[in-house]
Write a protein that holds these residues in place. Structure first.
Motif, mmCIF file in Angstrom:
data_model
loop_
_atom_site.group_PDB
_atom_site.id
_atom_site.type_symbol
_atom_site.label_atom_id
_atom_site.label_comp_id
_atom_site.label_asym_id
_atom_site.label_seq_id
_atom_site.Cartn_x
_atom_site.Cartn_y
_atom_site.Cartn_z
ATOM 1 N N GLU A 190 -9.033 3.022 -2.958
ATOM 2 C CA GLU A 190 -7.703 3.619 -2.858
ATOM 3 C C GLU A 190 -6.613 2.583 -3.120
ATOM 4 O O GLU A 190 -5.610 2.872 -3.784
ATOM 5 N N LEU A 236 0.813 -1.212 0.000
ATOM 6 C CA LEU A 236 0.000 0.000 0.000
ATOM 7 C C LEU A 236 0.849 1.265 0.000
ATOM 8 O O LEU A 236 0.335 2.362 -0.279
ATOM 9 N N ALA A 247 -1.891 4.633 -0.465
ATOM 10 C CA ALA A 247 -3.296 4.619 -0.063
ATOM 11 C C ALA A 247 -3.563 5.669 1.014
ATOM 12 O O ALA A 247 -2.947 5.652 2.082
#
Length: 326
Positions: free
Chosen positions: A103, A63, A71
């Motif tokens: 996201e 992420l 994100a």
């Protein structure tokens, strides 16, 4: 690429400062993966890398890729000037699963299989990521946070004084070379942004939060809808972050007022709280409070309450004494 925000008078009136332990934690993930681009943090990297063996970092690294978009839900803008990590991680846990999934889908440069596993059950994914962030915090950053906190706090207080004294023009003039202010438009060159295709437009009526960062240094970042509008800028003085110990004390000043009080007076070249001074001086908060009491009674320092904290600064007499002793 540049992001341009049109600030209405009410937006300028609602400029505020805050800093975020969670933002520093997430930004430090990139520092770990590419220490060369932030060599200033090498002492920290060398100290914590051996601790990573017992942590599951796969989803966090997915992420938060080495570059580009990360994100947003794992870096919610701070809603108070001095948030604590526990309240910020609670905000992450409350992320709507559909937002987290959307996201995650925008992240590029990461392992697609890990992203797909997260998106297959985003509610469970959010819980896993929050747990991983907590474990990473406790293992790698919590013990160093007072040091980072003190640096961010000094920067925030100094720039708050600039805003109060010279308004938005003086504030933005010294914020960062990538940031410029025209009197209506705020232009940020080459930031990380949550909306890379929306390069110009107004804020959405919630003012602007300015967030200094040590681990994102020397870059800038912006966030906006559906989040609070936020500009992350590089903290000043980051080169001193991993220096050990209090400032040196000239012998004459130490002989006059005592070594610890002299160290505190010199450390107050920038305003600071009792806890920040205690961390830097490596003495107890109680001892710092006693010394500040003597310094204040002598007319060398003064305290000002900011929220739940009391921020101390030197008086003009204290400045003169420190200047001539240096």
């Amino acid at each position: 690429m540049a992001v341009t925000w049109v600030l209405k008078p009410e937006d300028v009136a609602r400029i505020r400062f805050a800093f975020s332990p969670l933002w520093e934690l997430v930004a430090s993930l990139r520092t770990l993966r590419d220490p060369a681009r932030q060599s200033v943090h090498l002492p920290w990297v060398k100290g914590v890398r051996p601790r990573l063996a017992g942590l599951d970092m796969e989803e966090l690294f997915a992420l938060v890729p080495p570059d580009g978009y990360l994100a947003d839900f794992i870096t919610p803008p701070p809603d108070t000037p001095l948030p604590d990590f526990a309240s910020e991680i609670d905000a992450v846990r409350r992320t709507p699963p559909e937002r987290a999934s959307a996201e995650a889908a925008r992240v590029v440069g990461s392992d697609p299989a890990v992203i797909e596993r997260f998106r297959a059950d985003p509610a469970a994914g959010v819980a896993r990521v929050a747990d991983a962030l907590e474990a990473y915090w406790e293992t790698c950053l919590a013990e160093f946070w007072p040091r980072v906190y003190a640096l961010l706090e000094r920067d925030m207080l100094r720039r708050s004084r600039l805003l109060a004294k010279g308004g938005a023009r003086e504030l933005f003039a010294g914020l960062d070379p990538a940031v410029s202010w025209t009197g209506e438009r705020l232009v940020i060159e080459r930031p990380w942004t949550c909306k890379p295709h929306d390069t110009i437009g107004p804020l959405h009526g919630d003012g602007l939060v300015l967030v200094p960062s040590a681990f994102f240094w020397p870059g800038t970042a912006v966030m906006s809808e559906p989040y609070q509008s936020m500009l992350v800028y590089p903290v000043s003085g980051v080169g001193t972050l991993w220096e050990e110990g209090p400032p040196p004390v000239p012998g004459a000043l130490a002989a006059l007022i005592g070594r610890s009080r002299a160290q505190i007076l010199l450390a107050l070249a920038e305003p600071a709280t009792t806890s920040a001074l205690a961390e830097r001086m490596t003495i107890s908060r109680g001892a710092v409070s006693q010394h500040l009491g003597v310094l204040s009674d002598s007319g060398l320092t003064v305290g000002l309450r900011v929220g739940k904290e009391v921020v101390y600064r030197r008086t003009s007499t204290g400045d003169t004494l420190a200047l001539h002793a240096s």
